[in-house]
Design an enzyme around this catalytic site. Sequence first.
Site, PDB file in Angstrom:
ATOM      1  N   ASN A   8     -10.437  32.772  18.140  1.00  0.00           N
ATOM      2  CA  ASN A   8      -9.304  32.033  17.596  1.00  0.00           C
ATOM      3  C   ASN A   8      -9.194  32.429  16.121  1.00  0.00           C
ATOM      4  O   ASN A   8      -9.939  31.942  15.282  1.00  0.00           O
ATOM      5  CB  ASN A   8      -9.569  30.532  17.753  1.00  0.00           C
ATOM      6  N   ARG A  92      -6.842  33.163  21.561  1.00  0.00           N
ATOM      7  CA  ARG A  92      -5.772  32.199  21.385  1.00  0.00           C
ATOM      8  C   ARG A  92      -4.628  32.909  20.675  1.00  0.00           C
ATOM      9  O   ARG A  92      -4.808  33.460  19.591  1.00  0.00           O
ATOM     10  CB  ARG A  92      -6.260  31.046  20.526  1.00  0.00           C
ATOM     11  N   HIS A 180       0.414  23.672  21.002  1.00  0.00           N
ATOM     12  CA  HIS A 180      -0.821  22.965  21.397  1.00  0.00           C
ATOM     13  C   HIS A 180      -0.982  22.937  22.922  1.00  0.00           C
ATOM     14  O   HIS A 180      -1.641  22.049  23.479  1.00  0.00           O
ATOM     15  CB  HIS A 180      -0.842  21.509  20.867  1.00  0.00           C
ATOM     16  N   ARG A 240       2.425  19.706   7.028  1.00  0.00           N
ATOM     17  CA  ARG A 240       3.791  19.983   7.518  1.00  0.00           C
ATOM     18  C   ARG A 240       4.553  18.664   7.665  1.00  0.00           C
ATOM     19  O   ARG A 240       3.985  17.679   8.137  1.00  0.00           O
ATOM     20  CB  ARG A 240       3.734  20.691   8.871  1.00  0.00           C
ATOM     21  N   ARG A 284      -9.307  11.566   6.833  1.00  0.00           N
ATOM     22  CA  ARG A 284     -10.495  10.799   6.413  1.00  0.00           C
ATOM     23  C   ARG A 284     -10.369  10.364   4.957  1.00  0.00           C
ATOM     24  O   ARG A 284     -10.627   9.220   4.612  1.00  0.00           O
ATOM     25  CB  ARG A 284     -11.754  11.659   6.570  1.00  0.00           C
ATOM     26  N   GLU A 378      -9.954  23.537  23.724  1.00  0.00           N
ATOM     27  CA  GLU A 378      -9.056  24.677  23.925  1.00  0.00           C
ATOM     28  C   GLU A 378      -9.852  25.947  24.240  1.00  0.00           C
ATOM     29  O   GLU A 378      -9.404  26.788  25.020  1.00  0.00           O
ATOM     30  CB  GLU A 378      -8.205  24.886  22.661  1.00  0.00           C
TER      31      GLU A 378
HETATM   32  P1  AMP Z   1      -8.554  18.988  13.723  1.00  0.00           P
HETATM   33  O1  AMP Z   1      -7.452  19.825  13.142  1.00  0.00           O
HETATM   34  O2  AMP Z   1      -8.333  18.628  15.164  1.00  0.00           O
HETATM   35  O3  AMP Z   1      -9.928  19.525  13.446  1.00  0.00           O
HETATM   36  O4  AMP Z   1      -8.505  17.580  12.949  1.00  0.00           O
HETATM   37  C1  AMP Z   1      -8.695  17.502  11.571  1.00  0.00           C
HETATM   38  C2  AMP Z   1      -8.274  16.117  11.078  1.00  0.00           C
HETATM   39  O5  AMP Z   1      -9.074  15.115  11.717  1.00  0.00           O
HETATM   40  C3  AMP Z   1      -8.450  15.928   9.579  1.00  0.00           C
HETATM   41  O6  AMP Z   1      -7.307  15.272   9.023  1.00  0.00           O
HETATM   42  C4  AMP Z   1      -9.654  15.015   9.489  1.00  0.00           C
HETATM   43  O7  AMP Z   1      -9.636  14.198   8.343  1.00  0.00           O
HETATM   44  C5  AMP Z   1      -9.452  14.159  10.736  1.00  0.00           C
HETATM   45  N1  AMP Z   1     -10.663  13.458  11.105  1.00  0.00           N
HETATM   46  C6  AMP Z   1     -11.831  13.945  11.574  1.00  0.00           C
HETATM   47  N2  AMP Z   1     -12.738  12.957  11.734  1.00  0.00           N
HETATM   48  C7  AMP Z   1     -12.137  11.798  11.323  1.00  0.00           C
HETATM   49  C8  AMP Z   1     -12.533  10.429  11.245  1.00  0.00           C
HETATM   50  N3  AMP Z   1     -13.751  10.028  11.598  1.00  0.00           N
HETATM   51  N4  AMP Z   1     -11.626   9.534  10.787  1.00  0.00           N
HETATM   52  C9  AMP Z   1     -10.392   9.906  10.402  1.00  0.00           C
HETATM   53  N5  AMP Z   1      -9.951  11.183  10.481  1.00  0.00           N
HETATM   54  C10 AMP Z   1     -10.808  12.116  10.930  1.00  0.00           C
END
Ligand code: AMP
Length: 404
Positions: A8, A92, A180, A240, A284, A378
């Site tokens: 990826n 991907r 997605h 975005r 977060r 994925e």
């Molecule tokens: P991804 O692109 O699927 O890896 O997701 C990334 C997003 O998930 C980021 O905005 C992170 O801050 C959020 N994220 C991961 N763990 C947590 C958590 N425990 N609480 C809130 N947001 C989270």
Amino acid sequence: MDTILVVNAGSSSVKFQIFSIEGDGTLQRRIKGQVDGIGSRPRLRASDRTGVPVADRAYPIEAVADVPAAMLVAGTWLRDELNINPIAVGHRVVHGGPDHANPVLIDHGVVERLARYVSLAPLHQPHNLAPVRTILANFPDLPQVACFDTAFHRDHDALADHYAIPRQLHAEGIRRYGFHGLSYEYIARRLRQVAPKVASGRVVVAHLGSGASMCAIRDGRSVESTMGFTALDGLAMGTRAGQLDPGVVLYLLAEKGMAVSTVQDFLYRDCGMKGLSGISNDMRELQESSDPRAAFAIDYFVYRIGLSTGMLAAALQGLDGFVFTAGIGENSAVIRGRVADRLSWLGTTLDAGLNASNAGKISASDSRIPVYVIPTDEELMIAQHTLALVVKPKTPAQARERMS
Ligand code: AMP
């Protein structure tokens, strides 16, 4: 041991995973790694199936100046130090265009066709194709498979596939593709195992990560998505904006005098949670912040998920289940709770304890709509597609196992 390499590739990192093909034809994840900091501070990191680090090393910037170089670094490490020589590589690829409703074995002709979609996904497609080309040039006999984020949505009804623009432009490829798809395909399959009755009904899946979208799925098939021609549409995301009146883009060009490339960068990198909060694109950090702008960005994120659920439920003509997935969906009990509150008019009630513990099913026993948290995968989906195209199943049971 026969293995499959899953790749990826993005603009500044190449993520890779190794899956072994077991005797019964199933796949086992063995290695998960990435080369990041390409062109700035290159670093290879990898861990084994239990998460134990097996590599962490830095490279001089000139040794890993681009994605092809990063691919070669990862491949050389796998071959020379772990003695892994994959029998096939699954990639991907964000955009499969109008024609690809399924993964495809790659040859030079396929690469040329996929290169035509660079303008449809300028920040992803060129980087997705770079390692494909590198492997074709260096290992021409190694089978490669392209798995598309658009493919799962390709049998949308014509109504969902069109914009209200002259038909000639649709024929040229200006359509609502949806993205997605590998994540949604995995969730649809997993839901069949977790809740078969719900899976055969009308389900909305919220893929909430740095990129975020939602998908309406009926009996395992995508019928509508919040994303369209590009991955800019729909929900507000990390950087975005999501749904935006095209008049805003015209204003930026005509009144603010922004160059097209500046607008492109702006739309992909400076909007969404980052633009709205002025603090961070990371959920977060926003949750931890006491700044009212962070609270507003979160409110907006949840509000748009609520609006989109209404739209997708309308496409499905009802709702039998709701699924959260991806970084935010899998980990943030706060966001899930806020979304479920917004959707209470549709019949979602969460069990606070189950939600707090990221359980598989988080709805209360009397919730009219069951609500699930399903971690997406994925990469496994790509490995399964690659295996299916490269190695014929030995028994009917194996064929069924692969498709489950
Ligand atoms: P991804 O692109 O699927 O890896 O997701 C990334 C997003 O998930 C980021 O905005 C992170 O801050 C959020 N994220 C991961 N763990 C947590 C958590 N425990 N609480 C809130 N947001 C989270």
